[in-house]
Design a protein around this motif. Structure first.
Motif, mmCIF file in Angstrom:
data_model
loop_
_atom_site.group_PDB
_atom_site.id
_atom_site.type_symbol
_atom_site.label_atom_id
_atom_site.label_comp_id
_atom_site.label_asym_id
_atom_site.label_seq_id
_atom_site.Cartn_x
_atom_site.Cartn_y
_atom_site.Cartn_z
ATOM 1 N N LEU A 26 0.827 -1.214 0.000
ATOM 2 C CA LEU A 26 0.000 0.000 0.000
ATOM 3 C C LEU A 26 0.858 1.259 0.000
ATOM 4 O O LEU A 26 0.538 2.247 -0.664
ATOM 5 N N GLN A 27 1.965 1.219 0.737
ATOM 6 C CA GLN A 27 2.869 2.364 0.781
ATOM 7 C C GLN A 27 3.438 2.660 -0.605
ATOM 8 O O GLN A 27 3.492 3.809 -1.038
ATOM 9 N N HIS A 28 3.831 1.614 -1.323
ATOM 10 C CA HIS A 28 4.384 1.804 -2.662
ATOM 11 C C HIS A 28 3.312 2.272 -3.644
ATOM 12 O O HIS A 28 3.569 3.132 -4.493
ATOM 13 N N VAL A 29 2.118 1.695 -3.544
ATOM 14 C CA VAL A 29 1.042 2.040 -4.473
ATOM 15 C C VAL A 29 0.646 3.509 -4.349
ATOM 16 O O VAL A 29 0.250 4.144 -5.335
ATOM 17 N N LYS A 30 0.777 4.060 -3.150
ATOM 18 C CA LYS A 30 0.421 5.463 -2.927
ATOM 19 C C LYS A 30 1.532 6.425 -3.320
ATOM 20 O O LYS A 30 1.361 7.645 -3.231
ATOM 21 N N ASN A 31 2.668 5.874 -3.763
ATOM 22 C CA ASN A 31 3.805 6.701 -4.165
ATOM 23 C C ASN A 31 3.548 7.248 -5.574
ATOM 24 O O ASN A 31 3.570 6.498 -6.551
ATOM 25 N N GLU A 32 3.320 8.550 -5.673
ATOM 26 C CA GLU A 32 2.970 9.153 -6.962
ATOM 27 C C GLU A 32 4.116 9.091 -7.967
ATOM 28 O O GLU A 32 3.889 9.120 -9.178
ATOM 29 N N GLU A 33 5.348 8.999 -7.488
ATOM 30 C CA GLU A 33 6.481 8.888 -8.410
ATOM 31 C C GLU A 33 6.471 7.526 -9.103
ATOM 32 O O GLU A 33 6.836 7.410 -10.273
ATOM 33 N N LEU A 34 6.062 6.489 -8.368
ATOM 34 C CA LEU A 34 5.984 5.145 -8.947
ATOM 35 C C LEU A 34 4.713 4.974 -9.770
ATOM 36 O O LEU A 34 4.727 4.343 -10.834
ATOM 37 N N PHE A 35 3.611 5.520 -9.259
ATOM 38 C CA PHE A 35 2.311 5.351 -9.913
ATOM 39 C C PHE A 35 1.653 6.721 -10.107
ATOM 40 O O PHE A 35 0.827 7.129 -9.282
#
Length: 218
Positions: free
Chosen positions: A100-109
């Motif tokens: 969830l932490q990664h999914v909320k990362n706007e740079e990644l997604f």
């Protein structure tokens, strides 16, 4: 490797079978192997492209060249491996929190902040209802045109067009609710409303040591 701007989170399991110092050692080894695999792929693609460009009649290989260039442009982001003990509920929750932490990362997604029209949610809810209905076969396969007609029976989706439905299906395919292989000619008119059926089918067909198992049958 074939999906543009992919983000991959490696997960290492069976931590409970390793000593603490082994976990970190294996983590470094896996990440190094992934880096080497990506470097080899990049090198191989460049080699294939050079061969096609240097051939005597390159115009005959335009399709292959375009496909290779498309694959070469696909960026792949590899996140740090997460090591978990699948028998420990706390580790499962830790993995969930990391995802969830990664999914909320706007740079990644970058699309995480995209605001979807209400019709997307309406179609999603309607498809879930269809997939869970008693008339739905266990395999969950449905013709695209038939799915459109079923959805159009809903009062608030009466004006749903095929083009808009296809846009919504692409979104639902990306988030994993359905599977729609629009790029495969023989499957472009079929929507899989039960992706888990495909997983079950592949588990039956693709097995560890399958060749040896078949050869052992007299």
């Amino acid at each position: 490797m074939r999906v543009p701007n992919s983000v991959v989170l490696p997960v290492g399991t069976h931590v409970d079978c390793c000593r603490e110092e082994e976990v970190e050692e294996k983590r470094r080894d896996i990440m190094a192997k992934i880096a080497a695999m990506l470097a080899e792929r990049k090198s191989n693609l460049a080699h294939f492209i050079d061969n096609l460009e240097g051939s005597e009649e390159p115009e005959f290989y335009v399709d292959q060249w375009e496909r290779l260039k498309e694959m070469e442009s696909c960026t792949l982001t590899i996140l740090n491996l997460v090591a978990v003990n699948c028998t420990d509920h706390c580790d499962i929750k830790k993995l969930e929190a990391t995802i969830l932490q990664h999914v909320k990362n706007e740079e990644l997604f970058p699309e995480v902040i995209r605001v979807l029209p209400p019709v997307y949610r309406q179609v999603e809810a309607a498809i879930v209802d269809i997939a869970q209905s008693e008339e739905m076969a266990d395999h969950g396969m449905m013709d695209l045109q038939y799915l459109l007609s079923k959805l159009s029976q809903c009062e608030y989706l009466a004006n749903l067009g095929r083009e808009l439905l296809q846009d919504i299906l692409r979104y639902l395919h990306r988030i994993g609710l359905v599977v729609w292989y629009e790029e495969i000619k023989h499957l472009e008119s079929t929507v899989f409303l039960q992706p888990t059926f495909l997983i079950t089918m592949f588990k039956l067909l693709v097995r560890y040591r399958l060749v040896q198992q078949l050869e052992s049958i007299s």
